[in-house]
Write an enzyme that holds these catalytic residues in place. Sequence first.
Site, PDB file in Angstrom:
ATOM      1  N   ASP A   1      30.805  -0.827  -6.924  1.00  0.00           N
ATOM      2  CA  ASP A   1      30.903  -2.232  -6.413  1.00  0.00           C
ATOM      3  C   ASP A   1      29.440  -2.915  -7.310  1.00  0.00           C
ATOM      4  O   ASP A   1      28.360  -2.377  -7.150  1.00  0.00           O
ATOM      5  CB  ASP A   1      30.340  -2.371  -5.058  1.00  0.00           C
ATOM      6  CG  ASP A   1      30.401  -3.937  -4.372  1.00  0.00           C
ATOM      7  OD1 ASP A   1      30.276  -4.597  -5.422  1.00  0.00           O
ATOM      8  OD2 ASP A   1      31.017  -3.945  -3.280  1.00  0.00           O
TER       9      ASP A   1
ATOM     10  N   SER B   1      32.309  -9.086   1.833  1.00  0.00           N
ATOM     11  CA  SER B   1      31.269  -9.447   0.956  1.00  0.00           C
ATOM     12  C   SER B   1      30.329 -10.409   1.689  1.00  0.00           C
ATOM     13  O   SER B   1      29.758 -10.146   2.631  1.00  0.00           O
ATOM     14  CB  SER B   1      32.250 -10.209  -0.116  1.00  0.00           C
ATOM     15  OG  SER B   1      31.342 -10.482  -1.179  1.00  0.00           O
TER      16      SER B   1
ATOM     17  N   HIS C   1      35.525  -4.086  -5.012  1.00  0.00           N
ATOM     18  CA  HIS C   1      34.769  -5.201  -4.371  1.00  0.00           C
ATOM     19  C   HIS C   1      35.952  -6.066  -3.843  1.00  0.00           C
ATOM     20  O   HIS C   1      35.887  -6.482  -2.595  1.00  0.00           O
ATOM     21  CB  HIS C   1      33.657  -5.843  -4.823  1.00  0.00           C
ATOM     22  CG  HIS C   1      32.911  -6.861  -4.052  1.00  0.00           C
ATOM     23  ND1 HIS C   1      31.850  -6.390  -3.264  1.00  0.00           N
ATOM     24  CD2 HIS C   1      33.027  -8.056  -3.957  1.00  0.00           C
ATOM     25  CE1 HIS C   1      31.336  -7.640  -2.466  1.00  0.00           C
ATOM     26  NE2 HIS C   1      32.289  -8.555  -2.964  1.00  0.00           N
TER      27      HIS C   1
END
Length: 310
Positions: free
Chosen positions: A256, A122, A285
Amino acid sequence: MQESYPVIGKVPTHILTWGKWIEESLGDHKEVVLCITGNPGLPGFYTQFLSTVHECLNKEMPVWVIGHAGHDEARDSPYKKPVPPIDKNEHLYNLKGQLQHKIDFIRKYVPADVKIHLIGHSIGCYLALELLKIPDISERIQHCYFLFPTIERMADARNGFILTKIINPIYFVVQWFYRCFAMLPTVIKVWVIYCYFVLTGTPKYYLGTALKYTNPAVIDKVWFMALDEMKNVRNLDVDIIEQNKHRLKFYYGTTDGWVPVKYYKELKQKVPDADAELCTRKMEHAFVLRSAAQMGFMVGEWILKHRVVM
């Protein structure tokens, strides 16, 4: 596994390691795996993922994970230093501060002759990409593995819209709620989190880590960093990707809310020969919660392909 809270850039920081501890001599080891977490930066959520990576590497390569500054506070630490409050210390907890935090860690604990296999998850991918712009850090990086990379237009994604347009205007209500929740007895907080885990199918061994997320001082820093991400993670840095494409691996999700599939397609249009892959397994995610071992095996195999040839 070893863990502690060494002081990095004035902030006690949660570090977990498999293999050599960060303050031990690496001896004959000339490679190390370093993972930069997403936000919230709680390394406890990455234990199953990284222990699997370590197993895939036959426990021959040290594996380390660094949390974000201020996102995890120890009740007791041999380093005996409190976490600086966010007030008057904003520079430690925004994106620039978190980047400097990772620079300080690498310069202090990774010897100059040791190559780094850098895993980003991320926002950890954005920080890893920024590290490639720093000459003395970049030359140590063997390969990067970007998982569900939030490296562009975060505020424009579905979750970014929800955060900036819906939650942020009423954040004072959210803040009031979590401060009240923090005052509840621990047994009640654990029970509430446990019920949530049962309803969402989240493994129970993350209970202890999730409990840390009920600390208002931690949530304030997590939120502060998130808002800074919305402001500053904008256009894709095509130049740095083009310059380093031979040592970048991208892994995008299909479900996502932070990184829509169109970002993957546009990356492939802008850098056609980028090593970018679209997940076919419908991983979330936050893969560390339900797909940690599966992802760990995949990343372990990627690292084996890109080890230093002696």
